[in-house]
Design a protein around this motif. Structure first.
Motif, mmCIF file in Angstrom:
data_model
loop_
_atom_site.group_PDB
_atom_site.id
_atom_site.type_symbol
_atom_site.label_atom_id
_atom_site.label_comp_id
_atom_site.label_asym_id
_atom_site.label_seq_id
_atom_site.Cartn_x
_atom_site.Cartn_y
_atom_site.Cartn_z
ATOM 1 N N GLY A 1 55.255 60.596 55.550
ATOM 2 C CA GLY A 1 56.475 61.564 56.032
ATOM 3 C C GLY A 1 56.940 62.608 54.962
ATOM 4 O O GLY A 1 57.744 63.335 55.149
ATOM 5 N N CYS A 2 56.453 62.141 53.752
ATOM 6 C CA CYS A 2 57.030 62.943 52.502
ATOM 7 C C CYS A 2 56.335 64.419 52.554
ATOM 8 O O CYS A 2 55.079 64.526 52.722
ATOM 9 C CB CYS A 2 56.890 62.498 51.316
ATOM 10 S SG CYS A 2 57.446 60.880 50.967
ATOM 11 N N THR A 3 57.144 65.309 52.571
ATOM 12 C CA THR A 3 56.467 66.937 52.750
ATOM 13 C C THR A 3 56.211 67.559 51.470
ATOM 14 O O THR A 3 55.601 68.106 51.229
ATOM 15 C CB THR A 3 57.500 67.967 53.698
ATOM 16 O OG1 THR A 3 58.909 67.598 53.079
ATOM 17 C CG2 THR A 3 57.264 67.297 55.059
ATOM 18 N N ILE B 1 57.394 52.582 47.256
ATOM 19 C CA ILE B 1 57.146 53.593 48.327
ATOM 20 C C ILE B 1 58.350 54.120 48.802
ATOM 21 O O ILE B 1 59.543 53.719 49.165
ATOM 22 C CB ILE B 1 56.317 53.124 49.399
ATOM 23 C CG1 ILE B 1 54.924 52.914 48.808
ATOM 24 C CG2 ILE B 1 56.069 53.913 50.474
ATOM 25 C CD1 ILE B 1 53.763 52.187 49.768
ATOM 26 N N CYS B 2 58.507 55.662 49.002
ATOM 27 C CA CYS B 2 59.378 56.549 49.628
ATOM 28 C C CYS B 2 59.781 56.113 51.044
ATOM 29 O O CYS B 2 58.879 56.007 51.835
ATOM 30 C CB CYS B 2 59.014 57.866 49.509
ATOM 31 S SG CYS B 2 60.516 58.845 50.142
ATOM 32 N N ARG B 3 60.884 55.645 51.126
ATOM 33 C CA ARG B 3 61.353 55.137 52.501
ATOM 34 C C ARG B 3 62.262 56.258 53.295
ATOM 35 O O ARG B 3 62.451 55.866 54.506
ATOM 36 C CB ARG B 3 62.044 53.629 52.582
ATOM 37 C CG ARG B 3 61.231 52.931 51.826
ATOM 38 C CD ARG B 3 61.739 51.126 52.174
ATOM 39 N NE ARG B 3 60.786 50.510 51.684
ATOM 40 C CZ ARG B 3 59.440 50.089 51.972
ATOM 41 N NH1 ARG B 3 58.873 50.568 52.934
ATOM 42 N NH2 ARG B 3 58.850 49.305 51.333
ATOM 43 N N GLU B 4 62.521 57.241 52.384
ATOM 44 C CA GLU B 4 63.598 58.289 52.937
ATOM 45 C C GLU B 4 62.943 59.023 54.236
ATOM 46 O O GLU B 4 63.408 59.610 54.886
ATOM 47 C CB GLU B 4 63.936 59.156 51.907
ATOM 48 C CG GLU B 4 65.117 58.576 51.029
ATOM 49 C CD GLU B 4 65.249 59.398 49.757
ATOM 50 O OE1 GLU B 4 65.198 60.700 49.877
ATOM 51 O OE2 GLU B 4 65.571 58.916 48.851
ATOM 52 N N HIS B 5 61.320 59.326 54.047
ATOM 53 C CA HIS B 5 60.707 60.140 54.697
ATOM 54 C C HIS B 5 59.658 59.503 55.586
ATOM 55 O O HIS B 5 58.627 59.958 56.250
ATOM 56 C CB HIS B 5 59.869 61.083 54.029
ATOM 57 C CG HIS B 5 60.996 61.898 53.093
ATOM 58 N ND1 HIS B 5 60.934 61.699 51.703
ATOM 59 C CD2 HIS B 5 61.959 62.862 53.398
ATOM 60 C CE1 HIS B 5 62.114 62.388 51.280
ATOM 61 N NE2 HIS B 5 62.729 63.012 52.052
ATOM 62 N N GLN B 6 59.960 58.023 55.916
ATOM 63 C CA GLN B 6 58.973 57.256 56.782
ATOM 64 C C GLN B 6 59.094 57.699 58.401
ATOM 65 O O GLN B 6 60.026 58.110 58.633
ATOM 66 C CB GLN B 6 58.987 56.062 56.650
ATOM 67 C CG GLN B 6 58.164 55.579 55.493
ATOM 68 C CD GLN B 6 58.137 53.922 55.223
ATOM 69 O OE1 GLN B 6 59.180 53.189 55.488
ATOM 70 N NE2 GLN B 6 57.313 53.425 54.316
ATOM 71 N N TYR C 1 53.906 61.747 43.624
ATOM 72 C CA TYR C 1 55.336 61.144 44.001
ATOM 73 C C TYR C 1 56.134 62.118 44.894
ATOM 74 O O TYR C 1 55.673 63.269 44.905
ATOM 75 C CB TYR C 1 55.920 61.032 42.480
ATOM 76 C CG TYR C 1 56.536 62.372 42.035
ATOM 77 C CD1 TYR C 1 55.513 62.870 41.048
ATOM 78 C CD2 TYR C 1 57.469 62.890 42.218
ATOM 79 C CE1 TYR C 1 55.786 63.935 40.289
ATOM 80 C CE2 TYR C 1 57.733 64.073 41.508
ATOM 81 C CZ TYR C 1 56.932 64.708 40.601
ATOM 82 O OH TYR C 1 57.143 65.703 39.758
ATOM 83 N N CYS C 2 57.022 61.513 45.607
ATOM 84 C CA CYS C 2 57.702 62.369 46.542
ATOM 85 C C CYS C 2 58.539 63.060 45.528
ATOM 86 O O CYS C 2 59.428 62.430 44.990
ATOM 87 C CB CYS C 2 58.260 61.660 47.751
ATOM 88 S SG CYS C 2 59.687 62.350 48.445
ATOM 89 N N GLU C 3 58.890 64.292 45.676
ATOM 90 C CA GLU C 3 59.796 65.146 44.864
ATOM 91 C C GLU C 3 61.302 64.731 45.163
ATOM 92 O O GLU C 3 62.217 64.957 44.282
ATOM 93 C CB GLU C 3 59.484 66.637 45.255
ATOM 94 C CG GLU C 3 58.639 67.081 44.212
ATOM 95 C CD GLU C 3 58.687 68.575 43.948
ATOM 96 O OE1 GLU C 3 59.814 69.075 43.375
ATOM 97 O OE2 GLU C 3 58.158 69.391 44.378
ATOM 98 N N ALA C 4 61.608 64.419 46.534
ATOM 99 C CA ALA C 4 62.913 64.128 46.763
ATOM 100 C C ALA C 4 63.197 62.770 46.329
ATOM 101 O O ALA C 4 64.774 62.712 45.674
ATOM 102 C CB ALA C 4 63.065 64.162 48.366
ATOM 103 N N SER C 5 62.592 61.781 46.387
ATOM 104 C CA SER C 5 63.009 60.424 46.182
ATOM 105 C C SER C 5 62.325 59.968 44.641
ATOM 106 O O SER C 5 62.854 59.128 44.035
ATOM 107 C CB SER C 5 62.541 59.324 47.046
ATOM 108 O OG SER C 5 61.024 59.136 47.202
ATOM 109 N N GLY C 6 61.427 60.640 44.118
ATOM 110 C CA GLY C 6 60.700 60.447 43.101
ATOM 111 C C GLY C 6 59.744 58.826 43.083
ATOM 112 O O GLY C 6 59.097 58.551 42.300
HETATM 113 ZN ZN LIG Z 1 59.765 61.018 50.308
#
Ligand SMILES: [Zn+2]
Length: 454
Positions: free
Chosen positions: A432-434, A449-454, A421-426
């Motif tokens: 793009g998730c780092t 799916i995380c859309r904050e880091h696409q 999982y993406c630690e920022a968005s969960g």
């Molecule tokens: Zn993310």
């Protein structure tokens, strides 16, 4: 109200004299034996009655006598005092394990809390209470204060039980649900000035989204308050009372004018009115290691009267408190707490898996570690107004004394899967998730799916 046993220390043996116990039954006595039938305590009745037991078994003998008295009082529907009288001439068979008790006492006495008030309890993974420890303390009436069964504020050890596990069980949160690390509200302090509430232990807010996993790992106070508000505090209290018999009956009646929010704070941060004992907490935490099934910690295996007739025989009454999936996921969260970077990292063992949680009062008036290894559950409390919580280290030392099987593991759960999982968005990581971590989720549960880091 439980009548306390008065303790007088003699060389080699500890004699407990118990006012009122077996009075009027001068020729009678109660024998308490361990799992192999060896006597661990002899409750005599020289006038006001005395108890002979080795110092190492003293807290256990006291705990088991309280339990036996309650059992008989319940069976015969009589008062606790009469329950004690009914035990005259009986033999109480217990789950006491002499070697484990020896290990427990040795570890505490060699540890940094040796000179501080300390209580501890150990159960096996069948719900049997096999050992107790208490430093020799006296209550305000000069009676024996058994810190293994004395209730203290549970502080953060309550968060997994009353907040995270119920919310996870209901589907409201998962491993990486995101909350903001920010004050819940402002409340007036003693001088009437408005202050942010609740404070985290480091008095800081990141004001950023944090996952449930991180909130547990760092024992944040901001997140469980929000989770409990969303889940419903009265629902959580009802669940704890019904499934564990947790003593929470005063939470609403003693709350002041601030009402519901005060109750939320007291439950989410573990400042309950009645408190919890090491014996109780050791029992509750075993649930996470045992597929969500609770077995109340029990000393007494059998009570036999003078004619050899069995008055009582222990029968396990398992209760499913949380789902198997929730228990497994919570246990994995608690394993991180007892690992490098967790608040309970000093409990970490090279040769066994540890899962557990720390707890510390705001004014350092008590420190907890409650945890499990696959074979045992153990709660350690110490007082002494120290800034440092030494309980995780004491837990570590206790388990070091045990012959733990390094291959033993907690039961696996088929209804759970491991996912990134993406630690920022969960959410599920996109390309793009780092910052990506691994968590556990009920199989097939939907994660976007995380859309904050696409
Ligand atoms: Zn993310």
């Amino acid at each position: 109200m439980i009548k306390r046993i008065t303790a007088v220390l003699l060389t080699g043996l500890t004699v407990l004299s118990c006012a009122g116990f077996l009075s009027g039954c001068s020729a009678k006595s109660v024998t308490m034996v361990d799992v192999s039938g060896d006597t661990i305590a002899l409750f005599r009745s020289a006038d006001a009655s005395e108890v002979e037991t080795e110092a190492v078994a003293k807290a256990y003998a006291d705990t088991a006598l309280h339990e036996a008295r309650e059992i008989i009082a319940a069976i015969k529907d009589i008062s606790l005092a009469d329950g004690l009288k009914e035990l005259a001439d009986c033999r109480i068979e217990t789950f006491y394990d002499a070697q484990v008790s020896e290990n427990l006492a040795n570890a505490v006495r060699k540890s940094e809390v040796a000179e501080l008030p300390c209580g501890a309890a150990m159960t096996d993974n069948q719900g049997h209470l096999i050992a107790c420890y208490s430093t020799d303390e006296q209550d305000e009436n000069g009676g024996y204060l058994n810190l293994a069964i004395e209730r203290q504020a549970p502080y953060s050890t309550l968060k997994p039980l009353c907040v995270y596990a119920p919310a996870m069980d209901s589907g409201m949160i998962d491993w990486s649900s995101v909350y903001e690390d920010k004050p819940y509200k402002q409340i007036p302090d003693q001088s009437g000035e408005m202050k942010d509430w609740p404070q985290n232990s480091d008095s800081k807010y990141s004001s950023e989204p944090v996952t449930v996993a991180k909130a547990v790992l760092r024992s944040l106070n901001t997140v469980p308050v929000q989770v409990l508000h969303d889940y419903g505090v009265s629902k959580a209290i009802g669940l704890m009372e019904e499934s564990f018999g947790m003593p929470l009956e005063y939470e609403y009646s003693k709350a002041s004018s601030s009402g519901e929010d005060e109750v939320i704070g007291n439950i989410a941060l573990g400042y309950t009115y009645a408190g919890l004992s090491p014996v109780e907490l050791a029992g509750y935490y075993s649930v996470f290691a045992a597929k969500g099934v609770y077995l109340a910690p029990t000393c007494v295996k059998r009570i036999v009267d003078k004619k050899g007739e069995t008055l009582y025989e222990y029968r396990a009454e398992p209760k499913q408190v949380y789902s198997e999936e929730t228990a497994f996921i919570m246990n994995n969260l608690l394993r991180r707490v007892a690992n490098v970077g967790g608040t309970g990292e000093e409990a970490y063992l090279e040769n066994a898996y540890v899962a557990g949680k720390t707890g510390t009062g705001e004014s350092d008036d008590g420190h907890w570690f409650v945890g499990t290894v696959p074979q045992y559950s153990c709660a350690v409390w110490h007082g002494g107004h120290t800034a440092r919580n030494a309980s995780p280290a004491v837990f570590h030392d206790i388990m070091q004394e045990m012959s733990l099987d390094p291959n033993a593991d907690y039961p696996w759960c088929n209804g759970v899967e491991e996912r990134a999982y993406c630690e920022a968005s969960g959410k599920l990581p996109s390309s793009g998730c780092t910052k990506v971590d691994i968590g556990y989720y009920p199989t097939g549960s939907k994660i976007e799916i995380c859309r904050e880091h696409q």
